[in-house]
Design a protein around this motif. Structure first.
Motif, PDB file in Angstrom:
ATOM      1  N   ASP A 163       0.830  -1.205   0.000  1.00  0.00           N
ATOM      2  CA  ASP A 163       0.000   0.000   0.000  1.00  0.00           C
ATOM      3  C   ASP A 163       0.863   1.252   0.000  1.00  0.00           C
ATOM      4  O   ASP A 163       0.588   2.206  -0.747  1.00  0.00           O
ATOM      5  CB  ASP A 163      -0.922   0.005   1.223  1.00  0.00           C
ATOM      6  CG  ASP A 163      -2.035  -1.020   1.128  1.00  0.00           C
ATOM      7  OD1 ASP A 163      -2.942  -0.822   0.308  1.00  0.00           O
ATOM      8  OD2 ASP A 163      -1.988  -2.008   1.868  1.00  0.00           O
ATOM      9  N   SER A 167       1.176   3.957  -3.119  1.00  0.00           N
ATOM     10  CA  SER A 167       0.793   5.352  -2.896  1.00  0.00           C
ATOM     11  C   SER A 167       1.917   6.304  -3.284  1.00  0.00           C
ATOM     12  O   SER A 167       1.690   7.316  -3.978  1.00  0.00           O
ATOM     13  CB  SER A 167       0.421   5.554  -1.425  1.00  0.00           C
ATOM     14  OG  SER A 167       0.107   6.900  -1.161  1.00  0.00           O
ATOM     15  N   PRO A 221      -7.165  -3.893  -5.236  1.00  0.00           N
ATOM     16  CA  PRO A 221      -7.465  -2.549  -5.756  1.00  0.00           C
ATOM     17  C   PRO A 221      -7.419  -2.437  -7.278  1.00  0.00           C
ATOM     18  O   PRO A 221      -8.089  -1.563  -7.842  1.00  0.00           O
ATOM     19  CB  PRO A 221      -6.383  -1.683  -5.099  1.00  0.00           C
ATOM     20  CG  PRO A 221      -6.110  -2.371  -3.800  1.00  0.00           C
ATOM     21  CD  PRO A 221      -6.180  -3.840  -4.132  1.00  0.00           C
ATOM     22  N   ILE A 224     -10.814  -2.303  -8.882  1.00  0.00           N
ATOM     23  CA  ILE A 224     -11.741  -1.195  -8.658  1.00  0.00           C
ATOM     24  C   ILE A 224     -12.268  -0.621  -9.973  1.00  0.00           C
ATOM     25  O   ILE A 224     -13.487  -0.412 -10.115  1.00  0.00           O
ATOM     26  CB  ILE A 224     -11.093  -0.107  -7.781  1.00  0.00           C
ATOM     27  CG1 ILE A 224     -10.902  -0.632  -6.350  1.00  0.00           C
ATOM     28  CG2 ILE A 224     -11.935   1.171  -7.771  1.00  0.00           C
ATOM     29  CD1 ILE A 224     -10.138   0.313  -5.430  1.00  0.00           C
ATOM     30  N   HIS A 240      -9.058  -6.900  -0.542  1.00  0.00           N
ATOM     31  CA  HIS A 240      -8.469  -5.700   0.050  1.00  0.00           C
ATOM     32  C   HIS A 240      -9.600  -4.769   0.487  1.00  0.00           C
ATOM     33  O   HIS A 240     -10.623  -4.653  -0.196  1.00  0.00           O
ATOM     34  CB  HIS A 240      -7.589  -5.014  -0.994  1.00  0.00           C
ATOM     35  CG  HIS A 240      -6.721  -3.918  -0.462  1.00  0.00           C
ATOM     36  ND1 HIS A 240      -7.199  -2.660  -0.161  1.00  0.00           N
ATOM     37  CD2 HIS A 240      -5.390  -3.887  -0.181  1.00  0.00           C
ATOM     38  CE1 HIS A 240      -6.220  -1.910   0.271  1.00  0.00           C
ATOM     39  NE2 HIS A 240      -5.100  -2.621   0.275  1.00  0.00           N
ATOM     40  N   GLU A 242     -10.010  -1.639   0.230  1.00  0.00           N
ATOM     41  CA  GLU A 242     -10.379  -0.628  -0.765  1.00  0.00           C
ATOM     42  C   GLU A 242     -11.382  -1.181  -1.769  1.00  0.00           C
ATOM     43  O   GLU A 242     -12.259  -0.452  -2.241  1.00  0.00           O
ATOM     44  CB  GLU A 242      -9.128  -0.121  -1.497  1.00  0.00           C
ATOM     45  CG  GLU A 242      -8.226   0.757  -0.655  1.00  0.00           C
ATOM     46  CD  GLU A 242      -7.030   1.264  -1.435  1.00  0.00           C
ATOM     47  OE1 GLU A 242      -7.031   1.181  -2.692  1.00  0.00           O
ATOM     48  OE2 GLU A 242      -6.080   1.747  -0.801  1.00  0.00           O
ATOM     49  N   ALA A 245     -14.867  -1.668  -0.154  1.00  0.00           N
ATOM     50  CA  ALA A 245     -15.572  -0.393   0.059  1.00  0.00           C
ATOM     51  C   ALA A 245     -16.398   0.022  -1.145  1.00  0.00           C
ATOM     52  O   ALA A 245     -17.375   0.773  -0.996  1.00  0.00           O
ATOM     53  CB  ALA A 245     -14.556   0.698   0.404  1.00  0.00           C
TER      54      ALA A 245
END
Length: 270
Positions: A163, A167, A221, A224, A240, A242, A245
């Motif tokens: 992560d 990022s 991710p 997504i 994960h 993310e 969500a």
């Protein structure tokens, strides 16, 4: 007249989603996919793995049609063993992006997936494959990674979490490349703007299938964008945070036949 299925397209990630930890697909999952196919739904594998690393799995699944590979950079036709569409990552941009990342985090270890149906995975000294069962060729120095056209770069760092590395990499590379995280130890650079959603949209358009009738399964991710494109996104229990969500629902884990659990509900026997 037969009633058309609620979902005409089933898009499944592989690692951590359709595949179990031993790289196999359960009999229950195979049976659920077969039932959905009999009802008229089309199954598409949508994976970060490049096409050459997917062929044996497609054979095992009995897939002879399209697959979206390389994080969406490749639309591969398994029946004819050719690419319908592919995007390369510019090698000079890749080198520049690596330099920007290393300026922020220190040394990273890199690998590349070469473009094409017979492309190799090359790894530089110090890089450890996150999937040790996948074939790779170790090169002597980083410059050797760029000797042939590539579809993506894979990164690892000795101390940073995935992560954190992802990022920082996003901030460092800007528009030079798209940064994704597709699994433990798998942070990747791919052509700017290319995602699983772009590859899946191309494949679906080729097949005449619409996004609102697409059902997508994933765990990381990098899934997504695919969830954003598909009509319904299902995250695995092991996914994960993310991805969970933004998911429309969460099923059981890949080890507990999470895909089959959903497909058996949507495509009941009868």
């Amino acid at each position: 007249m037969a009633v058309p299925p609620a979902y005409a397209l089933i898009a499944t990630d592989l690692d951590g989603t359709l595949l179990r930890a031993d790289d196999t697909v359960s009999d229950r999952s195979l049976a659920a996919l077969a039932r959905a196919a009999r009802a008229g739904a089309r199954h598409l594998v949508v994976t970060g793995r490049p096409a050459p690393r997917v062929r044996p799995l497609l054979d095992a699944l009995g897939c002879t049609g399209l697959a979206v590979c390389g994080q969406g950079a490749q639309v591969y036709d398994a029946g004819t063993d050719r690419m319908l569409w592919s995007v390369r990552l510019d090698r000079e941009l890749a080198e520049t992006a690596l330099g920007k990342i290393e300026a922020e985090v220190g040394q990273v270890y890199a690998a590349v997936d070469q473009d094409g149906v017979d492309g190799l995975t090359l790894i530089e000294p110090g890089y450890l494959m996150p999937h040790p069962t996948l074939p790779a060729v170790r090169v002597g120095r980083r410059d050797d990674l760029w000797r042939e056209p590539i579809s993506k770069v894979l990164l690892r760092h000795q101390t940073l979490s995935d992560d954190a590395l992802a990022s920082i990499a996003r901030s460092a590379v800007g528009s030079l490349a798209t940064v994704t995280m597709s699994g433990p130890g798998t942070v990747e650079l791919q052509p700017c703007g290319v995602t699983k959603a772009t590859g899946l949209a191309l494949a679906a358009d080729h097949l005449g299938l619409a996004a609102d009738r697409a059902l997508a399964f994933g765990d990381m991710p990098n899934d997504i964008p695919m969830f954003g494109w598909a009509g319904h996104g299902v995250a695995m229990a092991n996914a994960h945070p993310e991805l969970k969500a933004v998911a429309d629902e969460v099923t059981t884990s890949n080890e507990d036949d999470g895909i089959a659990v959903v497909l058996e509900r949507l495509f009941p026997a009868g």
